[in-house]
Design an enzyme around this catalytic site. Structure first.
Site, PDB file in Angstrom:
ATOM      1  N   HIS A   1      -6.842  -0.496  -5.720  1.00  0.00           N
ATOM      2  CA  HIS A   1      -6.705   0.820  -6.347  1.00  0.00           C
ATOM      3  C   HIS A   1      -6.136   0.716  -7.753  1.00  0.00           C
ATOM      4  O   HIS A   1      -6.499   1.514  -8.619  1.00  0.00           O
ATOM      5  CB  HIS A   1      -5.808   1.725  -5.490  1.00  0.00           C
ATOM      6  CG  HIS A   1      -6.512   2.326  -4.315  1.00  0.00           C
ATOM      7  ND1 HIS A   1      -6.957   3.625  -4.288  1.00  0.00           N
ATOM      8  CD2 HIS A   1      -6.867   1.790  -3.119  1.00  0.00           C
ATOM      9  CE1 HIS A   1      -7.545   3.869  -3.127  1.00  0.00           C
ATOM     10  NE2 HIS A   1      -7.493   2.764  -2.402  1.00  0.00           N
TER      11      HIS A   1
ATOM     12  N   HIS B   1      -4.318  -9.352  -0.885  1.00  0.00           N
ATOM     13  CA  HIS B   1      -4.745  -7.949  -0.756  1.00  0.00           C
ATOM     14  C   HIS B   1      -6.264  -7.939  -0.615  1.00  0.00           C
ATOM     15  O   HIS B   1      -6.992  -7.809  -1.598  1.00  0.00           O
ATOM     16  CB  HIS B   1      -4.296  -7.145  -1.978  1.00  0.00           C
ATOM     17  CG  HIS B   1      -4.469  -5.658  -1.811  1.00  0.00           C
ATOM     18  ND1 HIS B   1      -3.436  -4.835  -1.425  1.00  0.00           N
ATOM     19  CD2 HIS B   1      -5.546  -4.849  -1.951  1.00  0.00           C
ATOM     20  CE1 HIS B   1      -3.868  -3.589  -1.356  1.00  0.00           C
ATOM     21  NE2 HIS B   1      -5.160  -3.575  -1.671  1.00  0.00           N
TER      22      HIS B   1
ATOM     23  N   ASP C   1      -1.575  -2.181  -4.341  1.00  0.00           N
ATOM     24  CA  ASP C   1      -1.779  -0.729  -4.253  1.00  0.00           C
ATOM     25  C   ASP C   1      -0.454   0.037  -4.346  1.00  0.00           C
ATOM     26  O   ASP C   1      -0.166   0.922  -3.535  1.00  0.00           O
ATOM     27  CB  ASP C   1      -2.512  -0.357  -2.957  1.00  0.00           C
ATOM     28  CG  ASP C   1      -4.016  -0.592  -3.067  1.00  0.00           C
ATOM     29  OD1 ASP C   1      -4.483  -0.909  -4.170  1.00  0.00           O
ATOM     30  OD2 ASP C   1      -4.710  -0.475  -2.043  1.00  0.00           O
TER      31      ASP C   1
ATOM     32  N   HIS D   1      -3.693  -4.233   1.928  1.00  0.00           N
ATOM     33  CA  HIS D   1      -4.968  -3.517   1.918  1.00  0.00           C
ATOM     34  C   HIS D   1      -5.297  -2.862   3.260  1.00  0.00           C
ATOM     35  O   HIS D   1      -5.870  -1.780   3.286  1.00  0.00           O
ATOM     36  CB  HIS D   1      -6.136  -4.423   1.498  1.00  0.00           C
ATOM     37  CG  HIS D   1      -7.446  -3.695   1.374  1.00  0.00           C
ATOM     38  ND1 HIS D   1      -7.646  -2.686   0.477  1.00  0.00           N
ATOM     39  CD2 HIS D   1      -8.608  -3.821   2.053  1.00  0.00           C
ATOM     40  CE1 HIS D   1      -8.882  -2.228   0.593  1.00  0.00           C
ATOM     41  NE2 HIS D   1      -9.479  -2.887   1.544  1.00  0.00           N
TER      42      HIS D   1
ATOM     43  N   HIS E   1       0.631   3.530  -2.437  1.00  0.00           N
ATOM     44  CA  HIS E   1      -0.309   4.561  -2.906  1.00  0.00           C
ATOM     45  C   HIS E   1       0.436   5.727  -3.569  1.00  0.00           C
ATOM     46  O   HIS E   1       0.250   6.892  -3.216  1.00  0.00           O
ATOM     47  CB  HIS E   1      -1.185   5.057  -1.759  1.00  0.00           C
ATOM     48  CG  HIS E   1      -2.239   4.071  -1.334  1.00  0.00           C
ATOM     49  ND1 HIS E   1      -3.458   3.974  -1.955  1.00  0.00           N
ATOM     50  CD2 HIS E   1      -2.226   3.119  -0.368  1.00  0.00           C
ATOM     51  CE1 HIS E   1      -4.160   3.017  -1.380  1.00  0.00           C
ATOM     52  NE2 HIS E   1      -3.438   2.475  -0.425  1.00  0.00           N
TER      53      HIS E   1
ATOM     54  N   ASP F   1       0.822  -1.222   0.000  1.00  0.00           N
ATOM     55  CA  ASP F   1       0.000   0.000   0.000  1.00  0.00           C
ATOM     56  C   ASP F   1       0.855   1.271   0.000  1.00  0.00           C
ATOM     57  O   ASP F   1       0.771   2.098   0.908  1.00  0.00           O
ATOM     58  CB  ASP F   1      -0.947  -0.015   1.206  1.00  0.00           C
ATOM     59  CG  ASP F   1      -1.947  -1.153   1.148  1.00  0.00           C
ATOM     60  OD1 ASP F   1      -3.016  -0.953   0.572  1.00  0.00           O
ATOM     61  OD2 ASP F   1      -1.643  -2.248   1.674  1.00  0.00           O
TER      62      ASP F   1
END
Length: 684
Positions: free
Chosen positions: A122, A210, A53, A238, A15, A13
């Site tokens: 995502h 995830h 992600d 996640h 991001h 993650d």
């Protein structure tokens, strides 16, 4: 660190690109990815494992992709040799690219640190081609994208088999899938993890997933008990809260690490924990996980204020109470800013402005103040000045209802936080803490916990009684067969008999038999809720999944054919009028909100009510066992040849919990459900 030890950098993650247009926080995700890759190169890891992600947006911006490619090329390309080999079929492992081999074995590339990644929710695959942003990096040779399942009806997870010296590592991966769909596939036994046929006990099994780990609804998460028990370590993506220290699952006997996100994407308590990545070392079947704190992550502090607790300072009737509340909030925010300043000492890479969130509970008649004017005081020292204050108010209970007593039950019963605990866990904790003289002597803790869970969750009123009766009868037969007569010998023999069954298949069979007896007794008594439940669930289908009695019709199907006398009309005038969709002609109305556990019925119940309702051939047989049923380790079935790979044997994800607990589940959207096979959608 030696020639037999895998060194793996674990992160999830990231991001990348979150709030990239924000003037203050726009570079946070890029700086952290740079730190992660720099840490990998500094520690000379064998490879990097990402748990989904990598990107925040499904379609990353040009700047985001350009920055990612630049950093991967800077840190992951070079002349350093890769010291492990891949011995599995790479065309199966990397099935989303036209170059189905690991990037460091490409003669046109010079890779020093391979990156293996699954996709998250995502950056998941979309479009007719099923492509995601990771596939761009995979085609360019920078990332090895694995764990992509093309089928929506059955999933076979084939591991990447890695070997370094004498250490063998099986790397499993499953990219993000909608939780409700994956939950249903696990329950229907449609998820299979393949294992090497030879030397199965010599492999260290690492699984990257995830999905939701915490329960957000009846099926909106994946219980850890659904995963296979041969796994050694699960890397769970996640979830953004950093719980990187491995925790042991006592039912499946594997460890779970949750690295969490490397950038705060929401102002919630879970994001306030210190962010880490993990350096995993694996040698043989042993592992060690070293957590490495991230220094470039922006500090985040969150605090709750309940105004009703400050009665000594103000009340709702105090003059200028809003001004006093604002002064209190100003003091709290200032305290968090001072704490952030102390935390930055000696950490030059930490961003200067922290994230601050103050949640103010103004229940009890207090008024809010102007948050925009308040935020102006901290524009120069806080990264999120627009949303520092968050007002919340508890829902107040209505009072003075006629013909009812005004009792504040909240004061009589103090609620306790039991989120995440299950009934059998509470039973186990009780008997672990209680005195020896009140311990169970006839039943096991697992059996008692399961019976209580059936009583609580499924309203099986006879579950506890039937379990006691069944165990008493079985113990009496055992004592008679042994010829035990004295009281002392009886006590000792009962204890030995009870201990011999603990954590065995025999114990599970006893529990299952007792529960089936309880269900049979309920059906014999003719409890109305059982037949109503099944009828209501069965009638919830768009198609004729259930053959109804002659006097009942579902909407949209005539008595004979589509032609007839108009769609949805019976052929005979004497037949009853068609019932509305999702309705049965019973006097009791169907309950509109029913959890998945209440919709499940066991096979023994189906046999009892077969006279009134017969299930068709297109029903889906599933297992009613969910996360609340402890699954004991059982002997594994012998290897069977697999159609997809000659070097693997299938291992069902629900092999431990199969048996007589299969039930019928009717999907309410069967007519338009794309996840069913053709045979499930065909008309009867």
């Amino acid at each position: 660190d030696d020639e037999d030890t895998f060194k793996i950098l674990i992160s999830t993650d990231i991001h990348l690109g979150y709030l990239e247009k924000d003037a203050i926080r726009g570079n946070d995700s890029f700086n952290t990815l740079n730190e992660i890759l720099e840490c990998a190169k500094k520690n000379q890891v064998d490879f990097i494992l990402l748990g989904g992600d990598l990107f925040h947006e499904n379609k990353p911006s040009r700047r985001c992709l350009h920055s990612c490619i630049t950093m991967l090329r800077k840190y992951c390309m070079g002349d350093s040799p890769v010291t492990f080999n891949i011995i599995s079929d790479q065309t199966v492992n990397f099935n989303t690219t036209q170059f189905p081999w690991v990037n460091y074995q490409d003669e046109n590339l010079n890779i020093s640190i391979p990156v293996f990644s699954i996709h998250g929710n995502h950056d998941d695959p979309t479009g007719a081609e099923g492509l995601c942003a990771l596939d761009l990096l995979s085609a360019s040779g920078l990332v090895n994208h694995f764990g992509h399942s093309h089928s929506v009806e059955r999933i076979e997870i084939s591991p990447i088999l890695l070997q370094k010296g004498s250490t063998k590592l099986a790397l499993y991966g499953l990219g993000s899938i909608p939780d409700e769909r994956l939950y249903r596939m696990f329950v229907n036994n449609q998820v299979t993890m393949l294992r090497p046929k030879e030397d199965q006990d010599e492999w260290f099994n690492l699984f990257a997933i995830h999905q939701n780990r915490s329960k957000h609804g009846p099926t909106n998460y994946i219980p850890e008990q659904f995963l296979d028990n041969f796994i050694d370590l699960v890397v769970w993506g996640h979830e953004h809260e950093c719980l990187i220290a491995p925790t042991r699952n006592e039912q499946q006997l594997f460890y779970v690490t949750q690295p969490g996100s490397s950038v705060a994407t929401s102002l919630s308590p879970g994001e306030a924990t210190k962010k880490h990545i993990g350096l995993l070392r694996v040698k043989g079947r042993k592992m060690n996980l070293q957590k490495i704190p991230l220094r470039t992550v922006r500090q985040f502090f969150i605090q709750d204020v309940v105004l009703a607790d400050y009665e000594d300072l103000f009340t709702p009737d105090t003059p200028q109470v809003s001004k006093k509340v604002e002064n209190l909030c100003y003091a709290k925010v200032s305290e968090m800013l001072e704490e952030a300043e102390r935390g930055r000492l000696g950490c030059p890479l930490t961003p200067e402005k922290p994230l601050i969130r103050l949640r103010v509970d103004y229940t009890g008649g207090f008024e809010t103040f102007n948050t925009s004017r308040f935020s102006q005081k901290f524009v120069d020292c806080v990264a999120n000045p627009k949303d520092i204050i968050h007002f919340l108010r508890k829902r107040e209970q209505k009072e003075d209802i006629k013909d009812e007593f005004n009792v504040d039950y909240g004061k009589l019963v103090k609620p306790t936080a039991v989120e995440g605990l299950r009934v059998e866990d509470l039973v186990k904790q009780y008997f672990e803490a209680t005195e020896q003289k009140v311990q169970l002597s006839l039943l096991t803790e697992q059996g008692m916990g399961k019976a209580i869970q059936e009583f609580v969750d499924k309203d099986e009123k006879d579950a506890i009684e039937e379990l006691i009766t069944y165990q008493l009868e079985k113990t009496q037969r055992h004592l008679q067969s042994r010829g035990v007569t004295t009281e002392q010998d009886i006590d000792a023999e009962i204890q030995r008999f009870r201990d011999s069954k603990k954590n065995t298949t025999e114990e599970e069979n006893d529990i299952r038999e007792a529960i089936n007896r309880a269900r049979a007794h309920r059906l014999e008594r003719g409890d109305p809720d059982v037949s109503d439940d099944i009828a209501d669930v069965a009638m919830d289908s768009d198609e004729g999944s259930v053959t109804l009695p002659a006097a009942t019709r579902g909407r949209g199907r005539g008595g004979r054919a589509r032609g007839g006398r108009g769609r949805g009309r019976g052929a005979a005038a004497s037949e009853a009028k068609p019932a509305g969709r999702g309705r049965s002609q019973r006097s009791a109305p169907a309950s509109q909100s029913r959890s998945i556990l209440q919709a499940f019925q066991g096979p023994s119940q189906r046999s009892q009510i077969g006279g009134s309702t017969s299930f068709g051939a297109d029903e889906v047989i599933i297992d009613d066992s969910d996360e609340d049923i402890p699954v004991m380790k059982a002997t594994r079935p012998p290897p069977r040849p697999s159609s997809s790979s000659s070097s693997f044997t299938k291992h069902s994800s629900q092999s431990q919990s199969q048996g007589s607990r299969g039930v019928a589940f009717d999907d309410s959207d069967e007519e338009d459900n794309p996840f069913k096979g053709h045979s499930h959608r065909s008309r009867r």
